[in-house]
Design a protein around this motif. Structure first.
Motif, PDB file in Angstrom:
ATOM      1  N   ILE A 183       0.832  -1.205   0.000  1.00 24.85           N
ATOM      2  CA  ILE A 183       0.000   0.000   0.000  1.00 24.85           C
ATOM      3  C   ILE A 183       0.864   1.252   0.000  1.00 24.85           C
ATOM      4  N   ASP A 184       1.943   1.226   0.774  1.00 24.27           N
ATOM      5  CA  ASP A 184       2.802   2.416   0.888  1.00 24.27           C
ATOM      6  C   ASP A 184       3.453   2.782  -0.443  1.00 24.27           C
ATOM      7  N   VAL A 185       3.984   1.779  -1.150  1.00 21.61           N
ATOM      8  CA  VAL A 185       4.689   2.059  -2.403  1.00 21.61           C
ATOM      9  C   VAL A 185       3.709   2.419  -3.509  1.00 21.61           C
ATOM     10  N   ASN A 186       2.652   1.604  -3.661  1.00 22.40           N
ATOM     11  CA  ASN A 186       1.765   1.755  -4.811  1.00 22.40           C
ATOM     12  C   ASN A 186       0.722   2.849  -4.654  1.00 22.40           C
ATOM     13  N   LEU A 187       0.364   3.189  -3.426  1.00 26.82           N
ATOM     14  CA  LEU A 187      -0.737   4.136  -3.238  1.00 26.82           C
ATOM     15  C   LEU A 187      -0.369   5.309  -2.335  1.00 26.82           C
ATOM     16  N   THR A 188       0.054   5.028  -1.096  1.00 30.98           N
ATOM     17  CA  THR A 188       0.306   6.124  -0.157  1.00 30.98           C
ATOM     18  C   THR A 188       1.422   7.041  -0.646  1.00 30.98           C
ATOM     19  N   GLY A 189       2.523   6.461  -1.117  1.00 31.86           N
ATOM     20  CA  GLY A 189       3.616   7.272  -1.621  1.00 31.86           C
ATOM     21  C   GLY A 189       3.196   8.098  -2.821  1.00 31.86           C
ATOM     22  N   LEU A 190       2.403   7.507  -3.692  1.00 30.22           N
ATOM     23  CA  LEU A 190       1.891   8.202  -4.866  1.00 30.22           C
ATOM     24  C   LEU A 190       1.047   9.406  -4.459  1.00 30.22           C
ATOM     25  N   ILE A 191       0.152   9.200  -3.503  1.00 26.85           N
ATOM     26  CA  ILE A 191      -0.701  10.290  -3.037  1.00 26.85           C
ATOM     27  C   ILE A 191       0.141  11.376  -2.361  1.00 26.85           C
ATOM     28  N   THR A 192       1.093  10.957  -1.538  1.00 28.26           N
ATOM     29  CA  THR A 192       1.902  11.923  -0.801  1.00 28.26           C
ATOM     30  C   THR A 192       2.751  12.774  -1.725  1.00 28.26           C
ATOM     31  N   LEU A 193       3.369  12.157  -2.729  1.00 27.16           N
ATOM     32  CA  LEU A 193       4.170  12.930  -3.670  1.00 27.16           C
ATOM     33  C   LEU A 193       3.291  13.868  -4.490  1.00 27.16           C
ATOM     34  N   THR A 194       2.135  13.392  -4.911  1.00 28.12           N
ATOM     35  CA  THR A 194       1.213  14.266  -5.638  1.00 28.12           C
ATOM     36  C   THR A 194       0.830  15.464  -4.776  1.00 28.12           C
ATOM     37  N   HIS A 195       0.528  15.210  -3.517  1.00 26.84           N
ATOM     38  CA  HIS A 195       0.191  16.279  -2.569  1.00 26.84           C
ATOM     39  C   HIS A 195       1.315  17.302  -2.469  1.00 26.84           C
ATOM     40  N   ALA A 196       2.566  16.825  -2.510  1.00 31.01           N
ATOM     41  CA  ALA A 196       3.718  17.716  -2.392  1.00 31.01           C
ATOM     42  C   ALA A 196       3.952  18.544  -3.657  1.00 31.01           C
ATOM     43  N   VAL A 197       3.539  18.001  -4.804  1.00 29.38           N
ATOM     44  CA  VAL A 197       3.766  18.665  -6.094  1.00 29.38           C
ATOM     45  C   VAL A 197       2.653  19.650  -6.446  1.00 29.38           C
ATOM     46  N   ILE A 198       1.440  19.360  -6.015  1.00 25.60           N
ATOM     47  CA  ILE A 198       0.277  20.156  -6.405  1.00 25.60           C
ATOM     48  C   ILE A 198       0.434  21.659  -6.130  1.00 25.60           C
ATOM     49  N   PRO A 199       0.965  22.104  -4.987  1.00 28.29           N
ATOM     50  CA  PRO A 199       1.080  23.555  -4.778  1.00 28.29           C
ATOM     51  C   PRO A 199       1.863  24.271  -5.869  1.00 28.29           C
ATOM     52  N   THR A 200       2.939  23.659  -6.351  1.00 28.18           N
ATOM     53  CA  THR A 200       3.711  24.261  -7.440  1.00 28.18           C
ATOM     54  C   THR A 200       2.872  24.342  -8.700  1.00 28.18           C
ATOM     55  N   MET A 201       2.137  23.287  -9.021  1.00 30.54           N
ATOM     56  CA  MET A 201       1.305  23.292 -10.213  1.00 30.54           C
ATOM     57  C   MET A 201       0.160  24.300 -10.093  1.00 30.54           C
ATOM     58  N   LEU A 202      -0.410  24.427  -8.906  1.00 38.70           N
ATOM     59  CA  LEU A 202      -1.466  25.422  -8.699  1.00 38.70           C
ATOM     60  C   LEU A 202      -0.934  26.828  -8.922  1.00 38.70           C
ATOM     61  N   GLU A 203       0.266  27.094  -8.445  1.00 33.25           N
ATOM     62  CA  GLU A 203       0.866  28.410  -8.636  1.00 33.25           C
ATOM     63  C   GLU A 203       1.118  28.683 -10.117  1.00 33.25           C
ATOM     64  N   GLN A 204       1.511  27.642 -10.859  1.00 29.48           N
ATOM     65  CA  GLN A 204       1.748  27.768 -12.297  1.00 29.48           C
ATOM     66  C   GLN A 204       0.453  27.847 -13.099  1.00 29.48           C
ATOM     67  N   GLU A 205      -0.634  27.343 -12.494  1.00 29.04           N
ATOM     68  CA  GLU A 205      -1.913  27.166 -13.171  1.00 29.04           C
ATOM     69  C   GLU A 205      -1.795  26.191 -14.341  1.00 29.04           C
ATOM     70  N   SER A 206      -0.931  25.205 -14.145  1.00 26.51           N
ATOM     71  CA  SER A 206      -0.754  24.163 -15.153  1.00 26.51           C
ATOM     72  C   SER A 206       0.004  22.998 -14.542  1.00 26.51           C
ATOM     73  N   GLY A 207      -0.139  21.833 -15.154  1.00 26.04           N
ATOM     74  CA  GLY A 207       0.585  20.647 -14.705  1.00 26.04           C
ATOM     75  C   GLY A 207      -0.108  19.397 -15.205  1.00 26.04           C
ATOM     76  N   HIS A 208       0.619  18.288 -15.119  1.00 26.87           N
ATOM     77  CA  HIS A 208       0.076  17.016 -15.597  1.00 26.87           C
ATOM     78  C   HIS A 208       0.513  15.911 -14.639  1.00 26.87           C
ATOM     79  N   ILE A 209      -0.431  15.247 -14.030  1.00 23.33           N
ATOM     80  CA  ILE A 209      -0.177  14.112 -13.142  1.00 23.33           C
ATOM     81  C   ILE A 209      -0.503  12.834 -13.908  1.00 23.33           C
TER      82      ILE A 209
END
Length: 254
Positions: free
Chosen positions: A116-142
Motif C-alpha cells: 500500500i505504501d509504495v503503490n498508493l500512499t507514496g503516490l498520493i503523498t508525492l502528488t500532494h507535495a507537487v500540487i502547490p507548485t502546479m497550482l501556482e503555475q496554473e498548469s501541470g500534468h499528473i
C-alpha cells in the motif's frame, strides 16, 4: 537529442519515480527525447546515474534525486531539489511500484503495508507535495500508473489489486479538484509488461504460474508504455486524456 521525436516538451520539467528500471527508465528517456528536463527518482542511485549519463549523451537534461517513495522526507527533498534546479514542475509520472503477490493468508503485515505504501500512499503523498507548485503555475500534468488488475480481479493479489484500484479512484477524484486550475490527470493501466515486477513475488509457485502465463503472450515492453505516457503528456492544454487501458494483443485475462 534524438531526432526520432519532436520537441513538444521543450522547457517542461518532469519528475519520474521508479526511474531506475523498466517503465520509469523508458519513460524518462522518452520524455527527455521530446525536450523535457527529467528528474530521475528511485532508491538505486547507481542506476539513476547511469540513466542520467545516457540521457545527457543524447543531449538531454536529467537530474538525479535518490528517493524512497515511502519516506516523507525523501518526497519533500525530491520536490525541493526539482524546484531549486528548475523553478517549476510540469509533469509528475507516479510510476514506482511493488507487486509481492501472495495469498492473503500467507502474507505478513509488513508486505501488506509496503504494498500500500509504495503503490498508493507514496503516490498520493508525492502528488500532494507537487500540487502547490502546479497550482501556482496554473498548469501541470499528473500521470499515475495503475494496472489492469486495478480494474479486473486477480487471484493471490487482493492487497495489490486494492492498491491499484485506489490509484484509479484517486486520479479520478483528484481531477475533480484540480481541473479548473489547469492541471490534467491521467491513469495508465498496463497489462502484462516485461519488467522487474515479477521479481517481487515471494511465492515461488505463484511466480512460476505467472511466468508460465506470460510466456504464452507477447508481453508489452517498457517502451510501449513510455510511448503511451509521452503521447498523453504531449497533448495541447485543452486535451486531457484521463485513462488508458493498454494490454498485449493476445492478453484476454484478466
Amino acid at each position: 537529442m534524438s531526432d526520432d521525436f519532436g520537441s513538444e516538451l521543450d522547457g517542461k520539467v518532469a519528475i519520474v519515480t521508479g526511474a531506475s528500471s523498466g517503465i520509469g527508465e523508458a519513460t524518462a528517456k522518452s520524455l527527455a527525447s521530446r525536450g523535457a528536463s527529467v528528474v530521475l527518482a528511485a532508491r538505486r542511485e547507481g542506476e539513476l546515474e547511469a540513466l542520467q549519463t545516457q540521457i545527457e549523451a543524447d543531449d538531454g537534461d536529467a537530474l538525479v534525486v535518490p528517493t524512497d517513495i515511502t519516506n516523507d522526507d525523501d518526497i519533500d527533498a525530491l520536490v525541493d531539489a526539482t524546484t531549486e534546479e528548475y523553478g517549476r514542475i510540469d509533469i509528475l509520472v507516479n510510476n514506482a511500484g511493488y507487486m509481492p503477490l501472495t495469498h492473503i493468508a500467507d502474507a505478513d503485515r509488513e508486505t501488506l503495508q509496503t504494498t500500500i505504501d509504495v503503490n498508493l500512499t507514496g503516490l498520493i503523498t508525492l502528488t500532494h507535495a507537487v500540487i502547490p507548485t502546479m497550482l501556482e503555475q496554473e498548469s501541470g500534468h499528473i500521470v499515475n500508473l495503475s494496472s489492469v488488475v486495478g480494474r479486473f480481479l486477480m487471484e493471490n493479489g487482493s492487497h495489490y489489486n486494492a492498491a491499484k484500484a485506489g490509484v484509479k479512484m484517486f486520479g479520478d477524484s483528484l481531477r475533480l479538484d484540480v481541473a479548473a486550475d489547469g492541471i490534467r490527470v491521467a491513469t495508465i493501466e498496463p497489462g502484462s509488461v516485461a519488467t522487474e515486477l515479477l521479481e517481487h513475488i515471494p511465492d515461488d509457485e505463484i511466480k512460476e504460474g505467472i511466468e508460465e502465463y506470460a510466456a504464452g503472450l507477447r508481453p508489452l515492453q517498457p517502451d510501449d508504455i513510455a510511448r503511451t505516457i509521452t503521447f498523453v503528456v504531449s497533448q495541447p492544454p485543452h486535451v486531457d486524456i484521463n485513462e488508458v487501458l493498454i494490454r498485449p494483443t493476445d492478453q484476454v485475462q484478466p
